[in-house]
Design an enzyme around this catalytic site. Structure first.
Site, PDB file in Angstrom:
ATOM      1  N   TRP A   1       0.837  -1.179   0.000  1.00 53.92           N
ATOM      2  CA  TRP A   1       0.000   0.000   0.000  1.00 53.92           C
ATOM      3  C   TRP A   1       0.881   1.240   0.000  1.00 53.92           C
ATOM      4  O   TRP A   1       2.009   1.210   0.492  1.00 53.92           O
ATOM      5  CB  TRP A   1      -0.914   0.008   1.209  1.00 53.92           C
ATOM      6  CG  TRP A   1      -1.864  -1.135   1.264  1.00 53.92           C
ATOM      7  CD1 TRP A   1      -2.750  -1.519   0.269  1.00 53.92           C
ATOM      8  CD2 TRP A   1      -2.045  -2.050   2.337  1.00 53.92           C
ATOM      9  NE1 TRP A   1      -3.483  -2.602   0.674  1.00 53.92           N
ATOM     10  CE2 TRP A   1      -3.061  -2.959   1.952  1.00 53.92           C
ATOM     11  CE3 TRP A   1      -1.464  -2.196   3.590  1.00 53.92           C
ATOM     12  CZ2 TRP A   1      -3.504  -3.990   2.765  1.00 53.92           C
ATOM     13  CZ3 TRP A   1      -1.899  -3.211   4.412  1.00 53.92           C
ATOM     14  CH2 TRP A   1      -2.906  -4.093   4.002  1.00 53.92           C
TER      15      TRP A   1
ATOM     16  N   ILE B   1       2.540   2.542   3.364  1.00 56.97           N
ATOM     17  CA  ILE B   1       3.496   1.702   4.071  1.00 56.97           C
ATOM     18  C   ILE B   1       4.575   1.205   3.122  1.00 56.97           C
ATOM     19  O   ILE B   1       5.734   1.612   3.187  1.00 56.97           O
ATOM     20  CB  ILE B   1       2.781   0.506   4.747  1.00 56.97           C
ATOM     21  CG1 ILE B   1       1.760   1.010   5.777  1.00 56.97           C
ATOM     22  CG2 ILE B   1       3.790  -0.418   5.418  1.00 56.97           C
ATOM     23  CD1 ILE B   1       0.894  -0.072   6.377  1.00 56.97           C
ATOM     24  N   CYS B   2       4.197   0.317   2.222  1.00 58.47           N
ATOM     25  CA  CYS B   2       5.192  -0.395   1.405  1.00 58.47           C
ATOM     26  C   CYS B   2       5.780   0.454   0.288  1.00 58.47           C
ATOM     27  O   CYS B   2       6.800   0.074  -0.295  1.00 58.47           O
ATOM     28  CB  CYS B   2       4.575  -1.667   0.836  1.00 58.47           C
ATOM     29  SG  CYS B   2       4.073  -2.826   2.129  1.00 58.47           S
ATOM     30  N   VAL B   3       5.157   1.585  -0.016  1.00 60.12           N
ATOM     31  CA  VAL B   3       5.736   2.527  -0.979  1.00 60.12           C
ATOM     32  C   VAL B   3       6.432   3.670  -0.249  1.00 60.12           C
ATOM     33  O   VAL B   3       7.576   4.016  -0.557  1.00 60.12           O
ATOM     34  CB  VAL B   3       4.669   3.074  -1.945  1.00 60.12           C
ATOM     35  CG1 VAL B   3       5.276   4.121  -2.875  1.00 60.12           C
ATOM     36  CG2 VAL B   3       4.049   1.946  -2.755  1.00 60.12           C
TER      37      VAL B   3
END
Length: 218
Positions: free
Chosen positions: A117, A120-122
Site C-alpha cells: 500500500w 506503508i510499502c511505498v
C-alpha cells in the site's frame, strides 16, 4: 532528500537513467485497496510494467510473505515470466539488501516505485532511498492505500521528503519523449491500446477515421 534537478530537462525521466521497482501487487493487498478502484490500479501497474519492458528499463519485482499474502498478480508475472520476485519478510522494501543491491547493480539513480500500500510499502522505501541520494519517483496511480486519506497523506509525506509523484502514462511519455524514436513507437502504441482507457479508445477511433475513405463529394 532526493538529489538531482527539480526543474528543467534533467528533471524528466529517461529510459537510460531509470530503474523500476514494483512492490507487493498481491491479492492480500488488493483485498484492502480502497483509495482507488482496484481494477484501475492493476491495469495501471501492468501498463507501467509493459512500458518499462518496451524501453528496457530494469524492473525489480517484490512480494511480502507471498506464501500467505499471495503470489504477485498474474498480469505482472506475464510481463516478466522468467523473473522470480524477491519475496521479503521486511515491511520496508529498502531494508532488504537483495532489493537494494539489485537497484544499485543497475547503476541508475532515477528510482521509480509503485506498489501496495502507498502509506506503508511505498512510502517507507521511497523516503529512505531519497535520503540515500536516489532521485525517487512514485507512480501514484499504479499504487494504492487502504483509504483515500491514507494514500493522499502518504503522497504528501513523500513529497515533503523530496519524492516526485508521477502517473504511469506520464512516465511512458517521458520515456518516449519524441515520436521520431521509432524503435519504441510500436510498443508504446500497443501498451496504450491495451491499458490507456479512454485515450486508447480515442486513438483507435482516430485510426479508424484515417483508414476510412471519405468518398467523392457529389
Amino acid at each position: 532528500m532526493s538529489t538531482g534537478n527539480k526543474a528543467g530537462p534533467g528533471a524528466l525521466l529517461t529510459p537510460e537513467e531509470s530503474v523500476l521497482v514494483l512492490i507487493d501487487h498481491q491479492p492480500f493487498q488488493v483485498a484492502n485497496l480502497h483509495s482507488h478502484e482496484p481494477t484501475m490500479v492493476i491495469n495501471n501497474a501492468v501498463g507501467l510494467a509493459k512500458a518499462a519492458k518496451v524501453f528496457d528499463v530494469p524492473t525489480i519485482l517484490t512480494t511480502v510473505v507471498e506464501e500467505r499474502g499471495g503470489l504477485l498478480l498474474q498480469g505482472l508475472r506475464d510481463v516478466f515470466p522468467d523473473q522470480k520476485p524477491i519475496n521479503r519478510t521486511l515491511i520496508n522494501t529498502w531494508q532488504d539488501e537483495r532489493v537494494v543491491d539489485a537497484v544499485k547493480a543497475t547503476g541508475r539513480k532515477k528510482l521509480i516505485l509503485a506498489g501496495l500500500w502507498t502509506e506503508i510499502c511505498v512510502a517507507m522505501p521511497a523516503i529512505q532511498a531519497a535520503g540515500e541520494g536516489f532521485e525517487v519517483f512514485v507512480v501514484t496511480d499504479a499504487s494504492g492505500g487502504v483509504s483515500k486519506e491514507a494514500h493522499d497523506v502518504a503522497v504528501q509525506r513523500m513529497v515533503q521528503a523530496g519524492v516526485v509523484p508521477i502517473t504511469w502514462m506520464a512516465a511512458l511519455g517521458e520515456w518516449q519523449r519524441d515520436w521520431a524514436r521509432e524503435e519504441t513507437v510500436q510498443g508504446v502504441a500497443e501498451v496504450q491500446a491495451q491499458h490507456g482507457g479512454a485515450s486508447a479508445v480515442a486513438f483507435a477511433w482516430e485510426m479508424q477515421l484515417l483508414a476510412t475513405p471519405t468518398g467523392e463529394v457529389a
